[in-house]
Design an enzyme around this catalytic site. Structure first.
Site, PDB file in Angstrom:
ATOM      1  CE1 TYR A  55      -1.068  23.437 -17.293  1.00 26.03           C
ATOM      2  CE2 TYR A  55      -3.289  24.291 -17.025  1.00 26.03           C
ATOM      3  CZ  TYR A  55      -2.065  24.311 -17.681  1.00 26.03           C
ATOM      4  OH  TYR A  55      -1.851  25.185 -18.704  1.00 26.03           O
ATOM      5  CD  GLU A  57       2.728  24.385 -15.812  1.00 22.65           C
ATOM      6  OE1 GLU A  57       3.042  24.858 -14.715  1.00 22.65           O
ATOM      7  OE2 GLU A  57       2.423  25.071 -16.802  1.00 22.65           O
ATOM      8  CG  ASP A 200      12.849  13.510 -36.739  1.00 23.88           C
ATOM      9  OD1 ASP A 200      12.047  12.617 -36.448  1.00 23.88           O
ATOM     10  OD2 ASP A 200      12.511  14.634 -37.155  1.00 23.88           O
ATOM     11  CB  THR A 226       5.666  11.481 -34.812  1.00 25.08           C
ATOM     12  OG1 THR A 226       5.936  10.452 -35.761  1.00 25.08           O
ATOM     13  CG2 THR A 226       6.145  12.810 -35.371  1.00 25.08           C
ATOM     14  CE  LYS A 229       4.921  12.038 -39.088  1.00 21.46           C
ATOM     15  NZ  LYS A 229       6.053  12.907 -39.445  1.00 21.46           N
ATOM     16  NE  ARG A 235      -2.531  14.223 -35.524  1.00 23.21           N
ATOM     17  CZ  ARG A 235      -1.853  13.955 -36.649  1.00 23.21           C
ATOM     18  NH1 ARG A 235      -0.764  14.618 -36.960  1.00 23.21           N
ATOM     19  NH2 ARG A 235      -2.281  13.022 -37.467  1.00 23.21           N
TER      20      ARG A 235
END
Ligand SMILES: *Cc1c(COP(=O)(O)O)cnc(C)c1O
Length: 417
Positions: A55, A57, A200, A226, A229, A235
């Protein structure tokens, strides 16, 4: 060290068997889905690493948890590398996906109800650009621009709609547009009407990294992408910016965490860092150049065989076929091609009369076949088989085993790993 024997009772045979089957599927099929690629073994290794346990954060050196010494280093390296390949001075590598990156962008710069001008979904816009099925359209007041009859971006239409609606934000970037988008032209319109310009670049990020597609960073206030691609990484999503002030960047950071996400996926961020390093290599630049070479080759074959392209301008990783004259839907042909082990996706075309589950088009991309180094000779063969299936009903009514065998042999000749 002695290797521990895997305990069959814990080892999940069912899932690992399915993963193996999926691997064999990927090996033995020609993947023409424009939004997919094959990530490197190193990218997959990082994604399968112990980092998934951590974790963290917050952001490097400002975490809410202890034990972040190493993940801090990893995130800093990912940011540094992304800044270098995209020539920007702000990067957030935490968005879990492209959709999350986009929501974080909206959440940072817009108020609920603000007007946004984006590309119509049927004309190439993405779901997250204000589709009625997406939360973006519930939160903001979306207006849409369209392509002209030749499948080109209609900049006059963007100007007129901007003048009419005075949007707080204009979005460019597409999931099926194959030409060059003139970032500067849209940026000038945005400036004129005091709108944020958001790009984008999900589909074209690899091409941008290789400097063979214009980098929107010089014209946009904010850019999202992303990483899976054309970029061919894990991903995930990223957000980039340049020449803004610290308070602008802080707003974006806060919008990602704690705005819309909790803990970052450090195993994916490590994989993003690896992919960014790969993107600096000569081999990668050649790969990206070949993606375009190959799609142009395919486009020429389709044109020669009189199969209609939505746009004749092919400057990215994909093209869109208009199947209406064959009385074929995207759904039908994608199913039939699937039986030949050629994988494409059905896609809406401008002013499509059919819905998104059926569609009048298919989208074809060369990111994956280029990644496995399929040569022009074999791209020619694959494309002509597709043309034969589209234009001749006998190949649709009954599977031609010869074609199927040719496809299988091409897969064998060009392994994915
Ligand atoms: C793929 C894509 C996205 C969404 O990415 P996900 O990771 O699937 O959420 C966003 N915008 C555009 C233009 C895309 O092509």
């Amino acid at each position: 060290m002695k290797k521990k024997k895997i305990n069959n009772k814990i080892y999940d045979n069912k899932i690992f068997d399915l993963i193996n089957k999926e691997y064999i599927r990927q090996k033995n099929q020609i993947n023409l889905i424009a939004s997919e690629s094959y990530s490197s073994i190193d990218v997959m290794k990082a994604q399968g690493s112990c980092l998934t346990n951590k974790y963290s954060e917050g952001y490097p050196n400002k975490r809410y948890y202890e034990g972040c010494k190493y993940v801090d280093e990893i995130e800093k390296i990912a940011i540094m590398r992304a800044k270098k390949i995209f020539d920007c001075d702000y990067v957030n590598v935490q968005p879990h996906s492209g959709s999350q990156a986009n929501l974080a962008v909206y959440n940072s710069l817009l108020n609920i109800g603000d007007t946004v001008l984006s590309m119509d979904l049927k004309h190439g816009g993405h779901l997250t650009h204000g589709s009625i099925f997406n939360i973006s359209s519930k939160l903001y007041n979306f207006k849409y621009y369209k392509l002209n009859k030749k499948g080109e971006i209609n900049y006059n239409n963007i100007y007129k709609l901007s003048k009419l609606y005075k949007p707080k934000m204009i979005i460019a970037g597409s999931s099926s547009f194959s030409g060059i988008i003139d970032w500067k032209k849209i940026s000038n319109i945005a400036k004129k009407f005091n709108s944020y310009f958001f790009v984008d670049m999900s589909h074209i990020a690899g091409l941008v990294a290789a400097k063979i597609y214009p980098n929107p960073i010089y014209f946009a206030d904010i850019v999202s992408s992303t990483t899976h691609k054309t970029l061919s990484g894990p991903r995930g999503g990223i957000i980039l910016s340049k020449n803004k002030d610290i308070s602008f960047y802080n707003k974006i950071d806060k919008s990602v965490f704690p705005g819309i996400q909790g803990g970052p996926l450090m195993h994916v961020i490590a994989a993003k860092a690896i992919c960014f390093k790969e993107a600096m290599s000569n081999k990668y630049i050649i790969y990206q150049k070949n993606i375009i070479k190959n799609i142009k080759q395919m486009a020429n074959i389709f044109k020669n065989r009189n199969i209609k392209l939505v746009s004749d301008s092919i400057e990215s990783n994909l093209l869109l076929l208009d199947l209406r004259k064959y009385n074929l839907t995207g759904l039908e042909i994608s199913n039939i091609l699937n039986n030949y082990n050629i994988i494409v996706n059905k896609n809406l075309i401008p002013n499509d009369k059919l819905n998104s589950n059926i569609t009048s088009g298919i989208r074809i991309g060369t990111t994956s076949i280029t990644r496995r180094n399929i040569t022009p000779k074999y791209i020619n063969i694959i494309t002509n088989i597709i043309c034969n299936i589209i234009t001749d009903i006998k190949y649709r009514n009954k599977i031609n085993n010869n074609f199927k065998k040719i496809i299988y042999n091409i897969c064998k000749k060009f392994p994915i790993y």
